[in-house]
Design an enzyme around this catalytic site. Structure first.
Site, PDB file in Angstrom:
ATOM      1  N   LYS A  56       1.496   4.267  -3.135  1.00  0.00           N
ATOM      2  CA  LYS A  56       1.149   5.665  -2.674  1.00  0.00           C
ATOM      3  C   LYS A  56       2.497   6.605  -3.142  1.00  0.00           C
ATOM      4  O   LYS A  56       2.339   7.463  -3.671  1.00  0.00           O
ATOM      5  CB  LYS A  56       0.920   5.783  -1.308  1.00  0.00           C
ATOM      6  CG  LYS A  56      -0.551   5.465  -0.963  1.00  0.00           C
ATOM      7  CD  LYS A  56      -1.699   6.087  -1.670  1.00  0.00           C
ATOM      8  CE  LYS A  56      -2.900   5.826  -1.233  1.00  0.00           C
ATOM      9  NZ  LYS A  56      -3.979   6.573  -1.718  1.00  0.00           N
ATOM     10  N   TYR A  81       0.925  -1.245  -0.055  1.00  0.00           N
ATOM     11  CA  TYR A  81      -0.113   0.012  -0.059  1.00  0.00           C
ATOM     12  C   TYR A  81       1.009   1.161   0.150  1.00  0.00           C
ATOM     13  O   TYR A  81       0.574   2.260  -0.735  1.00  0.00           O
ATOM     14  CB  TYR A  81      -0.810  -0.108   1.232  1.00  0.00           C
ATOM     15  CG  TYR A  81      -1.677   1.334   1.353  1.00  0.00           C
ATOM     16  CD1 TYR A  81      -3.039   1.506   0.761  1.00  0.00           C
ATOM     17  CD2 TYR A  81      -1.385   2.146   2.253  1.00  0.00           C
ATOM     18  CE1 TYR A  81      -3.460   2.620   0.953  1.00  0.00           C
ATOM     19  CE2 TYR A  81      -1.885   3.201   2.579  1.00  0.00           C
ATOM     20  CZ  TYR A  81      -3.038   3.310   1.884  1.00  0.00           C
ATOM     21  OH  TYR A  81      -3.721   4.830   2.052  1.00  0.00           O
TER      22      TYR A  81
END
Length: 203
Positions: A49, A45
């Site tokens: 990003k 994750y």
């Protein structure tokens, strides 16, 4: 990338994009500054990003696209996703169910109430002070997991039933936002402390 390509070809040429405080990982000195290299994300994750931030910066330089990236820090509040820690813990405490705490309770998060994050996003959208910039949206006030649960107990008037478990892979030890840049450029000034925010969340 598909969105950026569409913007390059058809417009509009301005975007405010949400990243995450998770890009800082465990190797960034606290408080986290936006100019930290962020080279060691701890989860897929966080890696996605950070990659998105890099692409936004690349497109901004190559194609005169204007982009602001915001990095929210542990957002919470009413109608939060039910699987997130504060929403889940509040529900479980009120139902007298056991909550699971990962680690020894010393991990800390810079909890940010949703109305403060909305104010930061609104300022980014309306002011847009730079062609490309990254801004932390946090409070600069990290709170340990132990103290967060204690505050939840206070605002609910219930004692938590706690079960301990090992730290989860990919979890960072501590988050803390340096908000000096966002205060200067966007006038960002978070108002809601944790106890008031948890009270709003629970009620």
């Amino acid at each position: 990338i598909s969105l950026l390509e569409a913007m390059r070809q058809c417009g509009p040429m301005k975007i405010v994009a949400a990243s995450s405080s998770s890009v800082y990982g465990n190797s960034t000195p606290s408080p986290f500054r936006e100019d930290a290299p962020c080279l060691e994300p701890l989860s897929p994750y966080a890696a996605t990003k950070r990659a998105a931030e890099i692409f936004l910066g690349t497109y901004a330089r190559l194609h005169k696209l204007k982009a602001i990236v915001v990095r929210p820090f542990t957002v919470y509040g009413p109608r939060q996703r039910p699987d997130m820690a504060i929403a889940a813990f509040a529900r479980q405490i009120l139902l007298n169910e056991t909550i699971t705490l990962f680690g020894d309770g010393s991990t800390a998060r810079d909890y940010s109430f949703v109305s403060d994050i909305v104010a930061g996003l609104d300022a980014a959208l309306t002011r847009f002070p730079v062609d490309f910039g990254i801004y932390n949206l946090g409070g600069g006030r990290p709170v340990s997991l132990h103290d967060m649960v204690a505050t939840l107990e206070k605002v609910t008037g219930r004692k938590a039933r706690i079960e301990r478990a090992p730290m989860q892979p990919g979890d960072v030890q501590r988050t803390c936002a340096d908000i000096s840049r966002v205060a200067k450029d966007l006038g960002y000034d978070p108002k809601v402390n944790l106890e008031d925010g948890l009270t709003h969340t629970v009620t």
